[in-house]
Design a protein around this motif. Structure first.
Motif, short mmCIF file in Angstrom:
data_model
loop_
_atom_site.label_atom_id
_atom_site.label_comp_id
_atom_site.label_asym_id
_atom_site.label_seq_id
_atom_site.Cartn_x
_atom_site.Cartn_y
_atom_site.Cartn_z
N ARG A 1 -46.54 51.54 39.78
CA ARG A 1 -45.41 52.62 39.39
C ARG A 1 -45.34 53.31 40.56
O ARG A 1 -44.08 54.08 40.46
CB ARG A 1 -46.51 53.42 38.58
CG ARG A 1 -46.80 52.64 37.10
CD ARG A 1 -47.56 53.45 36.23
NE ARG A 1 -46.65 54.52 35.68
CZ ARG A 1 -46.09 54.18 34.51
NH1 ARG A 1 -45.97 53.35 33.93
NH2 ARG A 1 -45.09 55.48 34.29
N GLU A 2 -45.89 53.41 41.78
CA GLU A 2 -45.46 54.29 43.04
C GLU A 2 -45.06 55.47 42.50
O GLU A 2 -44.03 56.05 42.81
CB GLU A 2 -44.08 53.45 43.66
CG GLU A 2 -44.30 52.16 44.08
CD GLU A 2 -45.19 51.98 45.39
OE1 GLU A 2 -45.58 52.73 46.04
OE2 GLU A 2 -45.85 50.83 45.43
N PRO A 3 -46.07 56.18 41.96
CA PRO A 3 -45.99 57.39 41.71
C PRO A 3 -45.70 58.71 42.85
O PRO A 3 -46.38 58.04 43.82
CB PRO A 3 -47.05 58.01 41.04
CG PRO A 3 -48.27 57.02 41.49
CD PRO A 3 -47.35 55.83 41.67
N PHE B 1 -50.70 62.04 42.84
CA PHE B 1 -52.14 61.63 42.21
C PHE B 1 -51.77 62.08 40.63
O PHE B 1 -52.17 61.35 39.42
CB PHE B 1 -53.41 62.07 42.52
CG PHE B 1 -54.53 61.77 41.97
CD1 PHE B 1 -55.09 60.56 41.77
CD2 PHE B 1 -54.98 62.93 40.93
CE1 PHE B 1 -56.24 60.28 40.75
CE2 PHE B 1 -55.99 62.47 40.11
CZ PHE B 1 -56.66 61.34 40.19
N ARG C 1 -54.57 54.74 49.21
CA ARG C 1 -53.09 54.52 49.30
C ARG C 1 -52.58 55.20 50.38
O ARG C 1 -51.86 55.12 51.36
CB ARG C 1 -52.50 54.59 47.75
CG ARG C 1 -50.90 54.63 48.10
CD ARG C 1 -50.19 54.73 46.86
NE ARG C 1 -48.76 54.76 46.74
CZ ARG C 1 -47.98 55.78 46.20
NH1 ARG C 1 -48.52 56.60 45.78
NH2 ARG C 1 -46.78 55.26 46.31
N ALA D 1 -49.46 59.86 38.61
CA ALA D 1 -50.26 58.51 38.19
C ALA D 1 -51.35 58.95 37.08
O ALA D 1 -51.39 57.91 36.28
CB ALA D 1 -50.86 58.03 39.41
N TRP E 1 -52.31 49.75 39.18
CA TRP E 1 -51.37 50.71 38.25
C TRP E 1 -50.73 51.39 39.57
O TRP E 1 -49.41 51.71 39.29
CB TRP E 1 -52.40 51.74 37.83
CG TRP E 1 -52.00 52.71 37.18
CD1 TRP E 1 -51.70 54.07 37.52
CD2 TRP E 1 -51.13 52.78 35.84
NE1 TRP E 1 -50.85 54.96 36.54
CE2 TRP E 1 -50.52 53.95 35.41
CE3 TRP E 1 -50.75 51.71 34.93
CZ2 TRP E 1 -50.01 54.16 34.31
CZ3 TRP E 1 -50.07 51.98 33.84
CH2 TRP E 1 -49.67 53.26 33.23
N LEU E 2 -51.17 51.85 40.48
CA LEU E 2 -50.52 52.41 41.60
C LEU E 2 -49.46 51.88 42.09
O LEU E 2 -48.24 52.03 42.39
CB LEU E 2 -51.52 53.14 42.70
CG LEU E 2 -52.44 54.21 42.18
CD1 LEU E 2 -53.23 54.56 43.40
CD2 LEU E 2 -51.49 55.42 41.78
N TRP F 1 -56.09 56.10 44.77
CA TRP F 1 -54.91 57.32 45.59
C TRP F 1 -55.41 57.45 47.11
O TRP F 1 -54.47 57.64 47.94
CB TRP F 1 -54.78 58.74 44.93
CG TRP F 1 -53.95 59.39 45.24
CD1 TRP F 1 -53.91 60.43 46.02
CD2 TRP F 1 -52.32 59.34 45.08
NE1 TRP F 1 -52.47 60.95 46.36
CE2 TRP F 1 -51.79 60.38 45.87
CE3 TRP F 1 -51.56 58.31 44.51
CZ2 TRP F 1 -50.44 60.59 45.89
CZ3 TRP F 1 -50.16 58.55 44.50
CH2 TRP F 1 -49.65 59.60 45.37
N LEU G 1 -59.06 55.56 40.09
CA LEU G 1 -57.88 55.87 40.35
C LEU G 1 -57.50 56.90 41.55
O LEU G 1 -56.86 57.06 42.79
CB LEU G 1 -56.99 56.70 39.14
CG LEU G 1 -55.64 56.84 39.22
CD1 LEU G 1 -54.89 55.59 39.53
CD2 LEU G 1 -54.81 57.53 38.02
#
Length: 143
Positions: free
Chosen positions: A106-108, A111, A137, A114, A102-103, A134, A130
């Motif tokens: 999407r590269e939010p 957090f 990441r 996201a 998911w991360l 995060w 998640l």
């Protein structure tokens, strides 16, 4: 990419993600493999060197054969999230794989962004994963 505890969970969870795509996708394994590869290319989730066949997809789902390429996991999550069946990850490793993908998809910027972008039905099941994704990441970024 380093084999941190979180990333090791992601790698262990990817076969379940592929298995879920095989279970819920419509069509035979060869067709689902084609859909996975073509979606990766069109949605820019990766560039498969070649389109896998159904037997390869089934081997990935069983955790056999070659290591699952990240484009396949990312694309499976991309497709699963959009399904009307509203599938949910089962178990910590699979949830970590979903959250990681998911991360990556999407590269939010944060957090919160996201988490808010997740479909409502996924929020409770992916909350802890998640957060771990995060944190992982952020730990990989150079300051």
């Amino acid at each position: 990419m380093p084999q941190s505890g979180f990333y090791a969970k992601v790698r262990r969870g990817l076969p379940a993600v592929i298995a879920r795509w095989l279970e819920l996708g419509r069509g035979d394994p060869d067709r689902l493999a084609l859909i996975l590869a073509e979606t990766a290319r069109v949605a820019r989730l990766g560039e498969p060197e070649a389109t896998p066949d159904g037997a390869t997809l089934q081997a990935w789902a069983a955790g056999q054969g070659d290591e699952i390429p990240l484009w396949a996991g990312r694309t499976a999550v991309f497709l699963l999230v959009q399904m009307p069946a509203r599938p949910l990850p089962e178990g910590d490793d699979e949830a970590c794989a979903w959250a990681y993908c998911w991360l990556r998809n999407r590269e939010p910027a944060s957090f919160e962004a996201a988490a808010e972008a997740l479909p409502e039905h996924l929020r409770p099941g992916l909350d802890a994963a998640l957060k771990a994704a995060w944190t992982d990441r952020q730990g990989l970024r150079l300051v």
